[in-house]
Design a protein around this motif. Structure first.
Motif, PDB file in Angstrom:
ATOM      1  N   HIS A 199      -4.842   2.598  -8.905  1.00 21.80           N
ATOM      2  CA  HIS A 199      -4.831   3.975  -8.409  1.00 21.80           C
ATOM      3  C   HIS A 199      -6.264   4.448  -8.244  1.00 21.80           C
ATOM      4  O   HIS A 199      -7.072   4.370  -9.182  1.00 21.80           O
ATOM      5  CB  HIS A 199      -4.099   4.913  -9.377  1.00 21.80           C
ATOM      6  N   LYS A 200      -6.580   4.954  -7.051  1.00 21.22           N
ATOM      7  CA  LYS A 200      -7.902   5.509  -6.771  1.00 21.22           C
ATOM      8  C   LYS A 200      -7.814   7.025  -6.793  1.00 21.22           C
ATOM      9  O   LYS A 200      -7.045   7.615  -6.030  1.00 21.22           O
ATOM     10  CB  LYS A 200      -8.405   5.042  -5.402  1.00 21.22           C
ATOM     11  N   PHE A 201      -8.597   7.633  -7.673  1.00 22.68           N
ATOM     12  CA  PHE A 201      -8.608   9.088  -7.732  1.00 22.68           C
ATOM     13  C   PHE A 201      -9.339   9.666  -6.513  1.00 22.68           C
ATOM     14  O   PHE A 201     -10.272   9.054  -5.982  1.00 22.68           O
ATOM     15  CB  PHE A 201      -9.284   9.556  -9.020  1.00 22.68           C
ATOM     16  N   LYS A 202      -8.935  10.844  -6.105  1.00 23.81           N
ATOM     17  CA  LYS A 202      -9.474  11.434  -4.887  1.00 23.81           C
ATOM     18  C   LYS A 202     -10.775  12.184  -5.113  1.00 23.81           C
ATOM     19  O   LYS A 202     -11.464  12.532  -4.163  1.00 23.81           O
ATOM     20  CB  LYS A 202      -8.433  12.379  -4.274  1.00 23.81           C
ATOM     21  N   ASP A 203     -11.122  12.462  -6.384  1.00 22.12           N
ATOM     22  CA  ASP A 203     -12.264  13.333  -6.637  1.00 22.12           C
ATOM     23  C   ASP A 203     -13.603  12.685  -6.310  1.00 22.12           C
ATOM     24  O   ASP A 203     -14.542  13.359  -5.899  1.00 22.12           O
ATOM     25  CB  ASP A 203     -12.259  13.819  -8.088  1.00 22.12           C
ATOM     26  N   LYS A 204     -13.712  11.359  -6.493  1.00 18.80           N
ATOM     27  CA  LYS A 204     -14.977  10.687  -6.218  1.00 18.80           C
ATOM     28  C   LYS A 204     -14.753   9.210  -5.960  1.00 18.80           C
ATOM     29  O   LYS A 204     -13.788   8.617  -6.439  1.00 18.80           O
ATOM     30  CB  LYS A 204     -15.957  10.872  -7.375  1.00 18.80           C
ATOM     31  N   LYS A 205     -15.649   8.623  -5.197  1.00 20.37           N
ATOM     32  CA  LYS A 205     -15.584   7.194  -4.901  1.00 20.37           C
ATOM     33  C   LYS A 205     -15.737   6.366  -6.177  1.00 20.37           C
ATOM     34  O   LYS A 205     -16.571   6.672  -7.027  1.00 20.37           O
ATOM     35  CB  LYS A 205     -16.685   6.800  -3.912  1.00 20.37           C
ATOM     36  N   GLY A 206     -14.942   5.314  -6.308  1.00 19.89           N
ATOM     37  CA  GLY A 206     -15.074   4.415  -7.440  1.00 19.89           C
ATOM     38  C   GLY A 206     -14.354   4.862  -8.686  1.00 19.89           C
ATOM     39  O   GLY A 206     -14.359   4.142  -9.701  1.00 19.89           O
ATOM     40  N   HIS A 207     -13.705   6.026  -8.668  1.00 21.83           N
ATOM     41  CA  HIS A 207     -12.958   6.525  -9.823  1.00 21.83           C
ATOM     42  C   HIS A 207     -11.566   5.898  -9.777  1.00 21.83           C
ATOM     43  O   HIS A 207     -10.747   6.235  -8.911  1.00 21.83           O
ATOM     44  CB  HIS A 207     -12.884   8.047  -9.768  1.00 21.83           C
TER      45      HIS A 207
ATOM     46  N   GLY B  10     -14.017 -10.029   2.183  1.00 21.85           N
ATOM     47  CA  GLY B  10     -14.136  -8.821   1.379  1.00 21.85           C
ATOM     48  C   GLY B  10     -13.343  -8.920   0.104  1.00 21.85           C
ATOM     49  O   GLY B  10     -12.326  -9.577   0.014  1.00 21.85           O
ATOM     50  N   LYS B  11     -13.785  -8.206  -0.940  1.00 17.24           N
ATOM     51  CA  LYS B  11     -13.124  -8.239  -2.232  1.00 17.24           C
ATOM     52  C   LYS B  11     -12.066  -7.150  -2.314  1.00 17.24           C
ATOM     53  O   LYS B  11     -12.159  -6.105  -1.699  1.00 17.24           O
ATOM     54  CB  LYS B  11     -14.136  -8.051  -3.364  1.00 17.24           C
ATOM     55  N   ARG B  12     -11.060  -7.396  -3.123  1.00 14.40           N
ATOM     56  CA  ARG B  12     -10.034  -6.410  -3.402  1.00 14.40           C
ATOM     57  C   ARG B  12     -10.577  -5.382  -4.373  1.00 14.40           C
ATOM     58  O   ARG B  12     -11.556  -5.607  -5.041  1.00 14.40           O
ATOM     59  CB  ARG B  12      -8.821  -7.112  -4.023  1.00 14.40           C
ATOM     60  N   PRO B  13      -9.891  -4.237  -4.501  1.00 18.12           N
ATOM     61  CA  PRO B  13     -10.316  -3.263  -5.499  1.00 18.12           C
ATOM     62  C   PRO B  13     -10.287  -3.865  -6.883  1.00 18.12           C
ATOM     63  O   PRO B  13      -9.480  -4.725  -7.180  1.00 18.12           O
ATOM     64  CB  PRO B  13      -9.278  -2.135  -5.356  1.00 18.12           C
ATOM     65  N   SER B  14     -11.181  -3.405  -7.740  1.00 18.30           N
ATOM     66  CA  SER B  14     -11.243  -3.935  -9.094  1.00 18.30           C
ATOM     67  C   SER B  14      -9.924  -3.705  -9.785  1.00 18.30           C
ATOM     68  O   SER B  14      -9.286  -2.680  -9.634  1.00 18.30           O
ATOM     69  CB  SER B  14     -12.363  -3.245  -9.875  1.00 18.30           C
ATOM     70  N   GLY B  15      -9.509  -4.722 -10.544  1.00 18.78           N
ATOM     71  CA  GLY B  15      -8.262  -4.613 -11.287  1.00 18.78           C
ATOM     72  C   GLY B  15      -7.053  -5.048 -10.511  1.00 18.78           C
ATOM     73  O   GLY B  15      -5.967  -5.146 -11.050  1.00 18.78           O
ATOM     74  N   SER B  16      -7.179  -5.296  -9.213  1.00 20.68           N
ATOM     75  CA  SER B  16      -6.025  -5.684  -8.434  1.00 20.68           C
ATOM     76  C   SER B  16      -5.602  -7.093  -8.701  1.00 20.68           C
ATOM     77  O   SER B  16      -4.478  -7.472  -8.436  1.00 20.68           O
ATOM     78  CB  SER B  16      -6.329  -5.521  -6.938  1.00 20.68           C
ATOM     79  N   GLY B  17      -6.508  -7.891  -9.227  1.00 21.39           N
ATOM     80  CA  GLY B  17      -6.170  -9.273  -9.518  1.00 21.39           C
ATOM     81  C   GLY B  17      -5.946 -10.105  -8.303  1.00 21.39           C
ATOM     82  O   GLY B  17      -5.419 -11.189  -8.369  1.00 21.39           O
ATOM     83  N   GLY B  18      -6.323  -9.609  -7.145  1.00 19.29           N
ATOM     84  CA  GLY B  18      -6.015 -10.329  -5.933  1.00 19.29           C
ATOM     85  C   GLY B  18      -7.168 -11.071  -5.340  1.00 19.29           C
ATOM     86  O   GLY B  18      -7.120 -11.479  -4.218  1.00 19.29           O
ATOM     87  N   GLY B  19      -8.229 -11.286  -6.045  1.00 21.22           N
ATOM     88  CA  GLY B  19      -9.346 -11.990  -5.457  1.00 21.22           C
ATOM     89  C   GLY B  19     -10.427 -12.241  -6.453  1.00 21.22           C
ATOM     90  O   GLY B  19     -10.190 -12.586  -7.587  1.00 21.22           O
TER      91      GLY B  19
ATOM     92  N   ASP C   6       0.861  -1.183   0.000  1.00 19.81           N
ATOM     93  CA  ASP C   6       0.000   0.000   0.000  1.00 19.81           C
ATOM     94  C   ASP C   6       0.897   1.232   0.000  1.00 19.81           C
ATOM     95  O   ASP C   6       1.206   1.797   1.053  1.00 19.81           O
ATOM     96  CB  ASP C   6      -0.913  -0.005   1.228  1.00 19.81           C
ATOM     97  N   ALA C   7       1.310   1.657  -1.204  1.00 18.49           N
ATOM     98  CA  ALA C   7       2.256   2.764  -1.318  1.00 18.49           C
ATOM     99  C   ALA C   7       1.700   4.038  -0.721  1.00 18.49           C
ATOM    100  O   ALA C   7       2.394   4.761   0.003  1.00 18.49           O
ATOM    101  CB  ALA C   7       2.622   2.968  -2.786  1.00 18.49           C
ATOM    102  N   THR C   8       0.446   4.307  -1.031  1.00 19.16           N
ATOM    103  CA  THR C   8      -0.267   5.440  -0.439  1.00 19.16           C
ATOM    104  C   THR C   8      -1.683   4.990  -0.136  1.00 19.16           C
ATOM    105  O   THR C   8      -2.053   3.843  -0.399  1.00 19.16           O
ATOM    106  CB  THR C   8      -0.307   6.654  -1.388  1.00 19.16           C
ATOM    107  N   LYS C   9      -2.486   5.914   0.351  1.00 18.05           N
ATOM    108  CA  LYS C   9      -3.873   5.575   0.637  1.00 18.05           C
ATOM    109  C   LYS C   9      -4.633   5.218  -0.622  1.00 18.05           C
ATOM    110  O   LYS C   9      -5.639   4.502  -0.589  1.00 18.05           O
ATOM    111  CB  LYS C   9      -4.522   6.779   1.328  1.00 18.05           C
ATOM    112  N   ASN C  10      -4.143   5.685  -1.777  1.00 21.41           N
ATOM    113  CA  ASN C  10      -4.861   5.499  -3.036  1.00 21.41           C
ATOM    114  C   ASN C  10      -4.090   4.679  -4.060  1.00 21.41           C
ATOM    115  O   ASN C  10      -4.504   4.610  -5.214  1.00 21.41           O
ATOM    116  CB  ASN C  10      -5.201   6.875  -3.641  1.00 21.41           C
TER     117      ASN C  10
END
Length: 816
Positions: A386-394, A801-810, A323-327
């Motif tokens: 990478h999760k953008f900070k402007d909105k959830k799910g971006h 719980g599922k990993r973020p989409s695209g993480s390939g971890g679950g 987890d390099a950063t929060k996003n």
């Protein structure tokens, strides 16, 4: 600028289902008037429960006002609520119904906070095997098998696990088909498997699997390959701090093995290391009878004896999350392994020749056949989100997956008279293949209010080379002599570039999704000894997908979908040269083979009835350019058969799956499932019409019985009806399995005892017909028994719980 180019390049879009009245994927939406928000979690207070049903009732008369389904993070939203007094009921299969007592609703939005669901089974002291998740969950877009709850499969492989679904058929030799087709795509943790189809499933021990997802109509985000859909294996992963699990098992038919997984989380890193080694046997007796007709002469070959298969896979894997950063999340994983299999058949053989009904020649001898295969492989996977900070799910995600494998295959046939002398020449064949592949993918998700746009690019680059050799010798003292006319060198390359776009959203209780995927394929096959048979294609194909969902009153749901798929011929299906599969069977490929194109339609209905669940799913699938491997008499030698693939016409399958899960009493839970379908094929083989059809059905019955506080007994049975094939018929099959599990030492140890096919009725009996021959084959599988012991360190269990989409971890991201 790069994101703008991505958006301009791809025309349509997708999102996970907005779950009728549900929140935007990825988290809690903004507050608004007349709206209720909340989150549903398990008893630990943190693990979200997906697909829980949330129903809003009017307090005065219990009238249902609205409702919704929780998303992958457990959130729900119910909108457009008038002022008044209400209460909420939350239900999910396997958990107690929870009620949020009456409250007043004004013009302001209301948060109800976390809603905790408890297991519907009786709570036990400290250690409780009754708090398990349901064995099979029937979600909106997929079926999920929770492997930890299957005592009848714990010392087996993914093949034994899948036997619990009505969509799946597994024959006596371990070959898997999904809704009647053996052409499906296998993913492991959302990544492509090194192997294909049944081979991928046979090399994964059940004890290393957390759950299996079966997705029959995937969205445009996923590969369209496979006639019947995707099987995604989700392996056990890590927990916080240091934890682990180790398993060891043994049984009859040469079954033994062990596996272990350890993880350690510190700071921003989460490391894990695992491995497994296993040996699985499928043994039985085999009967083969073939009659070949030439004018007034009939050639008869019959054999009966012992036959078996032994699978010897091993795997070592290591990786970490950062987890390099929060996003920003990085995942890196490596694995090395081998998939091995050997097939033996020792038979008493009779070779006869009959002229005008009078035997003119007959000889009895002993046949010894050995087939071996070893496939060594390496994998390396990199994922970034990478999760953008402007909105959830971006989100923007990238993945790179490298695979390399080397396969050695050999077949040896020896034919001896009773005195040990050779009855006929011995035969030895070898095949070597080296394959390298690289997959790159870039995915982008943009929430748009209550809708979502998703687009992406994928590249699949594959290079392979190999050779085939055939050797013969006349006697036990002779030398193996290379047969040049049956020995070839070949190269294979295939590049597939894909772009997809998906748009999805909701309108009141209607959820919708529209997707389109475009693929460009460049494929080349070269045979060094046969340059005139080189094959090269360039083509562009389009694959549209459509999904709908509608929330009905009283916890009912209706789903509908359409998808176009492709089944590309495997590389060995295209090789034009002749080679021997055994002493009596010759095979060759067909470079002119066209890919199958499949139109798949589904309509599903779900209803929760107190603690029970009813799921009904209708489906229809039609395959154009249907590929069949046909068998005919080999003109060069009538005592042999030749097989090769051709496009025969169209194949269609349509039917309904009905699944019902219910508790009988507190300590007894039953799962009932059936698949009723019609199968038909229309086409010709060598100008002979093979059109035929049959009505088929399968049935699965599973009983889970809680014995005391820490014991569980499972009794499972299944039945497959007879069916027609392109060139014959296959008889019915029935099987009964038993499993028992007991926990010790506060759940650190668990003991599993399994008995499969205890009645010895699991047979594969098949008839095949051709213009100049007919054959009968029957494999009777022996019962198998095994015992396994599992030890958990720091009460290890995989996260739900599922990993973020695209993480390939679950788990793979939902289609809606």
């Amino acid at each position: 600028m790069k994101l703008q180019l991505i958006l301009l390049s791809f025309f349509l879009a997708f999102t996970q289902f907005a779950f009728a009245q549900g929140p935007r994927a990825g988290g809690m939406p903004p507050m608004s008037n007349g709206t209720i928000f909340g989150k549903v979690v398990e008893e630990d207070g943190t693990t979200p429960i997906e697909f829980a049903s949330v129903v809003l009732h009017q307090s005065s008369d219990d009238k249902v006002i609205g409702g919704g389904i929780t998303n992958e993070k457990g959130f729900f939203r119910i909108s457009k609520i008038d002022e008044g007094n209400y209460y909420i009921q939350v239900k999910f299969m396997g958990y107690e119904t929870t009620r949020i007592d009456s409250f007043d609703m004004g013009t302001e939005a209301k948060r109800v906070g976390k809603i905790v669901l408890k297991s519907s089974a009786t709570e036990l002291e400290e250690v409780s095997v009754s708090a398990d998740r349901p064995k099979v969950e029937y979600n909106i877009d997929r079926k999920v098998i929770n492997v930890s709850n299957l005592a009848t499969a714990m010392s087996g492989t993914a093949v034994e696990v899948l036997e619990n679904l009505p969509s799946i058929q597994v024959d006596a030799e371990g070959e898997v088909s999904l809704r009647g087709s053996s052409d499906f795509t296998v993913f492991i943790d959302g990544r492509p498997s090194v192997f294909s189809g049944s081979d991928a499933l046979k090399q994964l021990p059940a004890s290393s699997i957390a759950s299996i997802e079966v997705i029959t109509n995937p969205s445009a985000k996923y590969d369209p390959d496979g006639t019947s859909g995707i099987i995604n294996i989700i392996t056990k992963k890590k927990m916080g701090g240091f934890s682990g699990v180790a398993n060891v098992h043994g049984g009859n038919q040469g079954r033994y093995g062990s596996d272990a997984l350890f993880s350690y989380k510190t700071g921003k890193f989460n490391f894990y290391l695992g491995g497994d080694y296993n040996n699985y046997g499928r043994n039985g007796t085999s009967t083969n009878i073939t009659n070949t007709y030439r004018g007034d002469t009939t050639f008869v070959q019959s054999a009966k004896g012992d036959a078996g298969r032994a699978f010897t896979p091993y795997n070592i894997k290591a990786g970490f999350d950062f987890d390099a950063t929060k996003n920003d999340l990085f995942t890196l994983m490596f694995s090395k392994g081998q998939w091995g299999m050997n097939r033996t058949e020792e038979s008493d053989f009779i070779d006869e020749e009959i002229i005008n009904g009078v035997p003119s020649f007959s000889n009895s001898f002993f046949s010894d056949e050995l087939f071996e295969i070893k496939n060594n492989y390496y994998t390396a996977d990199l994922d970034y989100v990478h999760k953008f900070k402007d909105k959830k799910g971006h989100e923007l995600s990238f993945g790179a997956y490298f695979r390399t494998s080397e396969k050695d295959e050999s077949t040896e046939n020896i034919f001896e008279n009773s005195d040990g002398s050779y009855y006929k020449e011995g035969q030895y064949g070898t095949e070597y293949d080296k394959d390298k592949s690289l997959r790159l993918k870039l995915d982008y998700i943009l929430p748009l209010g209550d809708n979502k746009f998703e687009a992406g690019y994928q590249a699949r680059l594959e290079r392979a080379e190999g050779y085939n050799e055939l050797f013969l010798k006349d006697g036990s003292d002779g030398e193996w002599v290379l047969q040049d006319e049956f020995s070839f060198n070949n190269t294979y390359s295939r590049d597939i570039h894909s772009a997809y776009g998906i748009f999805s959203g909701k309108k009141n209780k209607l959820g919708y999704q529209f997707g389109l995927r475009a693929e460009y394929t460049d494929r080349q096959i070269k045979i060094l000894e046969l340059p005139e048979d080189d094959s090269h294609i360039n083509r562009i194909d389009l694959f549209p997908t459509v999904h709908f969902s509608y929330q009905l009153p009283k916890e009912q749901q209706l789903m509908a979908s359409y998808g176009r798929k492709i089944n590309r011929p495997r590389s060995w299906y295209l090789e034009p040269f002749l080679t021997y599969s055994d002493a009596f069977n010759v095979r060759r490929g067909n470079p002119d083979l066209l890919p199958e194109f499949i139109d798949s339609y589904e309509l599903g209905y779900q209803k929760n009835i107190k603690n029970a669940t009813l799921s009904v799913e209708g489906y229809y699938r039609i395959e154009h350019n249907n590929i069949q491997r046909i068998t005919l008499v080999y003109e060069e030698d009538p005592s042999k058969r030749i097989s090769y693939p051709i496009n025969v016409g169209t194949e269609s399958t349509g039917g309904v799956e009905i699944m019902y899960s219910t508790p009988i009493v507190k300590w007894w839970h039953m799962n009932l499932a059936t698949n009723l379908f019609s199968y038909s094929i229309e086409g010709k083989i060598e100008e002979q019409d093979i059109s035929r059809s049959s009505f088929n059905w399968t049935a699965n019955i599973s009983n889970d019985l809680k014995l005391g506080k820490i014991g569980r007994l499972q009794i499972s049975s299944r039945y497959y009806s007879p069916t027609v094939t392109a060139q014959g018929e296959r008889e019915d099959m029935v099987s009964l399995d038993l499993g028992y599990r007991q926990q010790f030492m506060d759940g650190k140890f668990s003991l599993n005892v399994m008995a499969r096919n205890i009645l010895g009725t699991m047979n594969r009996e098949q008839y095949t017909y051709g213009p100049d021959f007919d054959s009968y084959r029957n494999f009777e599988m022996l019962p198998s028994y095994s015992v396994s012991l599992s030890y958990r360190i720091n009460n290890y269990k995989p996260k739900r719980g599922k990993r973020p989409s695209g993480s390939g971890g679950g788990g793979m991201e939902g289609d809606f």
